[in-house]
Write an enzyme that holds these catalytic residues in place. Structure first.
Site, mmCIF file in Angstrom:
data_model
loop_
_atom_site.group_PDB
_atom_site.id
_atom_site.type_symbol
_atom_site.label_atom_id
_atom_site.label_comp_id
_atom_site.label_asym_id
_atom_site.label_seq_id
_atom_site.Cartn_x
_atom_site.Cartn_y
_atom_site.Cartn_z
ATOM 1 N N ARG A 47 86.342 -37.694 121.800
ATOM 2 C CA ARG A 47 86.629 -36.305 122.142
ATOM 3 C C ARG A 47 85.832 -35.258 121.374
ATOM 4 N NH1 ARG A 47 92.643 -34.830 123.075
ATOM 5 N NH2 ARG A 47 92.557 -34.456 120.854
ATOM 6 N N ASP A 48 84.826 -35.653 120.598
ATOM 7 C CA ASP A 48 84.013 -34.661 119.899
ATOM 8 C C ASP A 48 82.590 -35.181 119.685
ATOM 9 O OD1 ASP A 48 83.536 -32.189 118.747
ATOM 10 O OD2 ASP A 48 84.320 -32.746 116.784
ATOM 11 N N ILE A 49 82.012 -35.762 120.735
ATOM 12 C CA ILE A 49 80.649 -36.280 120.625
ATOM 13 C C ILE A 49 79.664 -35.116 120.674
ATOM 14 C CG2 ILE A 49 78.854 -37.583 121.851
ATOM 15 C CD1 ILE A 49 80.707 -39.345 120.289
#
Length: 100
Positions: A50-52
């Site tokens: 969820r935070d690439i």
């Protein structure tokens, strides 16, 4: 990591950037995709990062990418069938408040 983050490799001042030719860039992209596929499909625990973004990808000596910063990650539970539409993650620094 020996080569710091992908963000620094791509966006640092030109004189301090890593020299990434197209084969090296492809190797990094494929490595990130394989890492995400492993987290989503092959790992015993199914993880959604969820935070690439480029600051969360570290590069080792051989430019192998390592996904980092699992602070916003969620476990994907098989019985959880709803789709989450809530926005998560951090805004890339290249966006302003209006998203442009």
């Amino acid at each position: 990591m020996e080569n710091n983050s992908l963000s620094r490799a791509l966006f640092d001042p030109v004189d301090s950037q890593l020299k990434l030719d197209w084969p090296a860039r492809q190797k990094i992209c494929v490595g990130i995709a394989k890492g995400l596929a492993f987290l989503h499909e092959e790992s015993t625990l199914k993880i959604v990062h969820r935070d690439i973004k480029s600051t969360n990808v570290l590069l080792d000596r051989d430019l192998n990418p390592k996904i980092s910063d699992f602070g916003l990650a969620k476990l994907d539970e098989e019985e959880n069938t709803h789709i989450s539409t809530r926005i998560a993650g951090t805004m890339p620094s290249c966006y302003n408040r209006e998203g442009i």
